[in-house]
Scaffold this active site. Structure first.
Site, PDB file in Angstrom:
ATOM      1  N   LYS A 114       0.859  -1.186   0.000  1.00  0.00           N
ATOM      2  CA  LYS A 114       0.000   0.000   0.000  1.00  0.00           C
ATOM      3  C   LYS A 114       0.893   1.232   0.000  1.00  0.00           C
ATOM      4  O   LYS A 114       2.039   1.183   0.435  1.00  0.00           O
ATOM      5  CB  LYS A 114      -0.885   0.025   1.253  1.00  0.00           C
ATOM      6  CG  LYS A 114      -2.152   0.831   1.072  1.00  0.00           C
ATOM      7  CD  LYS A 114      -3.229   0.009   0.385  1.00  0.00           C
ATOM      8  CE  LYS A 114      -4.498   0.798   0.172  1.00  0.00           C
ATOM      9  NZ  LYS A 114      -5.610  -0.048  -0.264  1.00  0.00           N
TER      10      LYS A 114
HETATM   11  P1  NAD Z   1     -12.902   7.616  -3.040  1.00  0.00           P
HETATM   12  O1  NAD Z   1     -11.869   8.638  -2.781  1.00  0.00           O
HETATM   13  O2  NAD Z   1     -13.367   7.385  -4.421  1.00  0.00           O
HETATM   14  O3  NAD Z   1     -14.188   7.916  -2.131  1.00  0.00           O
HETATM   15  C1  NAD Z   1     -14.144   8.043  -0.740  1.00  0.00           C
HETATM   16  C2  NAD Z   1     -15.491   8.605  -0.293  1.00  0.00           C
HETATM   17  O4  NAD Z   1     -15.571   8.551   1.125  1.00  0.00           O
HETATM   18  C3  NAD Z   1     -15.704  10.057  -0.669  1.00  0.00           C
HETATM   19  O5  NAD Z   1     -17.058  10.230  -1.038  1.00  0.00           O
HETATM   20  C4  NAD Z   1     -15.430  10.818   0.636  1.00  0.00           C
HETATM   21  O6  NAD Z   1     -16.136  12.042   0.704  1.00  0.00           O
HETATM   22  C5  NAD Z   1     -15.965   9.836   1.629  1.00  0.00           C
HETATM   23  N1  NAD Z   1     -15.480   9.914   2.991  1.00  0.00           N
HETATM   24  C6  NAD Z   1     -14.186   9.938   3.429  1.00  0.00           C
HETATM   25  N2  NAD Z   1     -14.178   9.955   4.778  1.00  0.00           N
HETATM   26  C7  NAD Z   1     -15.476   9.921   5.181  1.00  0.00           C
HETATM   27  C8  NAD Z   1     -16.131   9.876   6.430  1.00  0.00           C
HETATM   28  N3  NAD Z   1     -15.452   9.827   7.553  1.00  0.00           N
HETATM   29  N4  NAD Z   1     -17.491   9.834   6.452  1.00  0.00           N
HETATM   30  C9  NAD Z   1     -18.195   9.823   5.336  1.00  0.00           C
HETATM   31  N5  NAD Z   1     -17.633   9.838   4.110  1.00  0.00           N
HETATM   32  C10 NAD Z   1     -16.297   9.901   4.044  1.00  0.00           C
HETATM   33  O7  NAD Z   1     -12.322   6.262  -2.393  1.00  0.00           O
HETATM   34  P2  NAD Z   1     -12.757   4.766  -2.722  1.00  0.00           P
HETATM   35  O8  NAD Z   1     -11.822   4.229  -3.719  1.00  0.00           O
HETATM   36  O9  NAD Z   1     -14.216   4.705  -2.927  1.00  0.00           O
HETATM   37  O10 NAD Z   1     -12.375   4.075  -1.336  1.00  0.00           O
HETATM   38  C11 NAD Z   1     -13.282   4.045  -0.237  1.00  0.00           C
HETATM   39  C12 NAD Z   1     -12.904   2.894   0.663  1.00  0.00           C
HETATM   40  O11 NAD Z   1     -12.976   1.678  -0.096  1.00  0.00           O
HETATM   41  C13 NAD Z   1     -11.491   2.952   1.228  1.00  0.00           C
HETATM   42  O12 NAD Z   1     -11.474   2.369   2.510  1.00  0.00           O
HETATM   43  C14 NAD Z   1     -10.714   2.084   0.260  1.00  0.00           C
HETATM   44  O13 NAD Z   1      -9.524   1.582   0.838  1.00  0.00           O
HETATM   45  C15 NAD Z   1     -11.741   1.011   0.003  1.00  0.00           C
HETATM   46  N6  NAD Z   1     -11.498   0.233  -1.210  1.00  0.00           N
HETATM   47  C16 NAD Z   1     -11.501   0.837  -2.437  1.00  0.00           C
HETATM   48  C17 NAD Z   1     -11.267   0.060  -3.561  1.00  0.00           C
HETATM   49  C18 NAD Z   1     -11.276   0.636  -4.952  1.00  0.00           C
HETATM   50  O14 NAD Z   1     -11.134  -0.144  -5.891  1.00  0.00           O
HETATM   51  N7  NAD Z   1     -11.468   1.918  -5.126  1.00  0.00           N
HETATM   52  C19 NAD Z   1     -11.016  -1.315  -3.423  1.00  0.00           C
HETATM   53  C20 NAD Z   1     -11.054  -1.895  -2.179  1.00  0.00           C
HETATM   54  C21 NAD Z   1     -11.300  -1.099  -1.072  1.00  0.00           C
END
Ligand code: NAD
Length: 424
Positions: A114
């Protein structure tokens, strides 16, 4: 600012301590010997970089970034890059360890890694973001590569950011190396289905859990925390399955409508106003409130440490699918398990993203690209197999699904470690 401080202070646990506590619990159950524990409990490599970037006004600003490789015994390190003002080395270490277990749960030949850069991308211009990304990519180029460590998008990083990393790495090599990152745009070696992969995997695991729990998806009330790649696409896919999306949120707050929100319209509102807050006639709820609204299925899709011992007793959902990494503390896990709330753990629920990243890497290495249907079918096979294995183990060992997923994953990584032996 008030919202930010709520987000910060609510976290009760250091994510790295949390990741190690989860590992210890599963290692105890597996009766893992001390030598293997010592190896798997720490990351293999932790790189910290401080690097200068010229800002648009001519000033130079120094950024700090990280890249951690937790384990590479089953294959190259794999894991996203996070841009966040509060990202820490301990958070990146935890996320890297979770990636090791995630790749092992779905049985793809990757280890865990990561990365992160301390920055607020919303304060950077597109040109500054590009220069920062290219310099960070250069700094970590000493350890990344298509056969050693393959980054991908995570919070606040996009296919465009992946394109810059791929281009920077390729410039250094003197030829194009698409397999160095995944989550790229289609035009430069990305895979069909990658954007939707995480949410598709979440839906696949929820469908299996819901069938098991006799919870019909049609009409099920769903609350989603976070409205980015994972959360907003999950809202769309669950809505298409007939679920009623009763609440969604982002860093500015949440919205609730017991009659259901239209995810496509909420997304348009967010694109126009920068937040979901203020959408239509929906009721405004706090960041914490979104987790506690009346619903059947809760999908944390934002960040770590959101379900804690404080709010776990108040969660109304029967089923929680962790699209985010590390949203539930070990204390909350115990409370939810005792209350009979089923939690599909992050390393299983959100593994669709890394699975299609694996497909993208395979396609890049072969220079042979698959149709969307092929990606979809293969993703479904992987998720179904992993869910079934974890559910069976949880049933046999009478434990929660997280413990079972950890046992399955740690067992696989331990086996690979033992077979490879100790060098020299
Ligand atoms: P992103 O940046 O596209 O979106 C994150 C979202 O979460 C945004 O809407 C932001 O405003 C919101 N956010 C952040 N902190 C917040 C809080 N405390 N309360 C409410 N909303 C909040 O990111 P993403 O890629 O969607 O990732 C989100 C989660 O999913 C992370 O934990 C990431 O590690 C996990 N994840 C993502 C992927 C992927 O393929 N994108 C894969 C596996 C896991």
């Amino acid at each position: 600012m008030a919202v930010q401080s709520v987000v910060q202070t609510r976290g009760q646990r250091n994510p790295w301590e949390m990741a190690q506590a989860q590992f210890d619990a599963a290692a105890d159950r597996l009766k893992l010997n001390d030598d293997l524990r010592a190896i798997l409990r720490e990351p293999k490599r932790e790189l910290i970089v401080h690097f200068p970037v010229r800002m648009d006004n001519g000033a130079i600003r120094t950024f700090t970034g990280y890249r951690v490789q937790h384990n590479t015994n089953r294959g190259p390190a794999k894991g996203g890059i996070r841009y966040d003002a509060h990202v820490t080395l301990d958070e990146v270490k935890a996320l890297a360890m979770w990636m090791t277990w995630k790749c092992a749960v779905v049985n793809i030949p990757f280890g865990g890694g990561k990365g992160g850069v301390i920055c607020n991308p919303k304060e950077l211009s597109a040109a500054e973001l590009e220069r920062m990304t290219r310099r960070y990519a250069t700094e970590i180029a000493v350890i990344i590569g298509p056969h050693s460590d393959i980054p991908a998008p995570d919070v606040n990083t996009t296919p465009q950011v992946m394109a810059w990393i791929m281009d920077t790495y390729s410039m250094h090599q003197g030829y194009t190396v698409p397999g160095v990152v995944t989550g790229k745009p289609l035009a430069i070696g990305g895979s069909e289905g990658r954007m939707e992969a995480t949410a598709t995997g979440v839906l696949a695991t929820v469908e299996m859990a819901a069938a098991d729990m006799k919870l019909p998806l049609k009409g099920a009330r769903v609350a989603i925390q976070g409205f980015g790649n994972a959360g907003a696409i999950a809202a769309r896919l669950f809505h298409a399955k007939g679920c009623v999306i009763v609440a969604v949120s982002d860093t500015q707050g949440g919205i609730y409508d017991k009659n259901g929100l239209d995810p496509a319209r909420v997304l348009r509102h967010k694109q126009e106003h920068g937040t979901v807050v203020g959408y239509g006639n929906a009721e405004k709820v706090s960041i914490e409130g979104v987790l506690e609204v009346p619903c059947d299925i809760l999908i944390p899709a934002a960040t770590e440490n959101q379900l804690t011992s404080e709010n776990a007793p108040k969660i109304q959902a029967r089923l929680i699918a962790e699209a985010a990494n590390g949203p539930t503390t070990p204390e909350a896990d115990q409370i939810l398990f005792k209350r009979g709330v089923r939690v599909i753990p992050d390393i299983l629920a959100n593994a669709g993203g890394v699975t299609v990243s694996y497909f993208e890497w395979v396609q890049d290495l072969q220079n042979y690209f698959w149709a969307p249907s092929e990606v979809g079918t293969k993703l479904n096979q992987v998720m179904t197999q992993a869910y079934s294995e974890v559910a069976k183990l949880a049933h046999d060992k009478r434990c929660d699904m997280r413990t079972a997923a950890y046992m399955l994953a740690i067992g696989r990584v331990a086996e690979a470690t033992q077979l490879r032996g100790l060098y020299p």
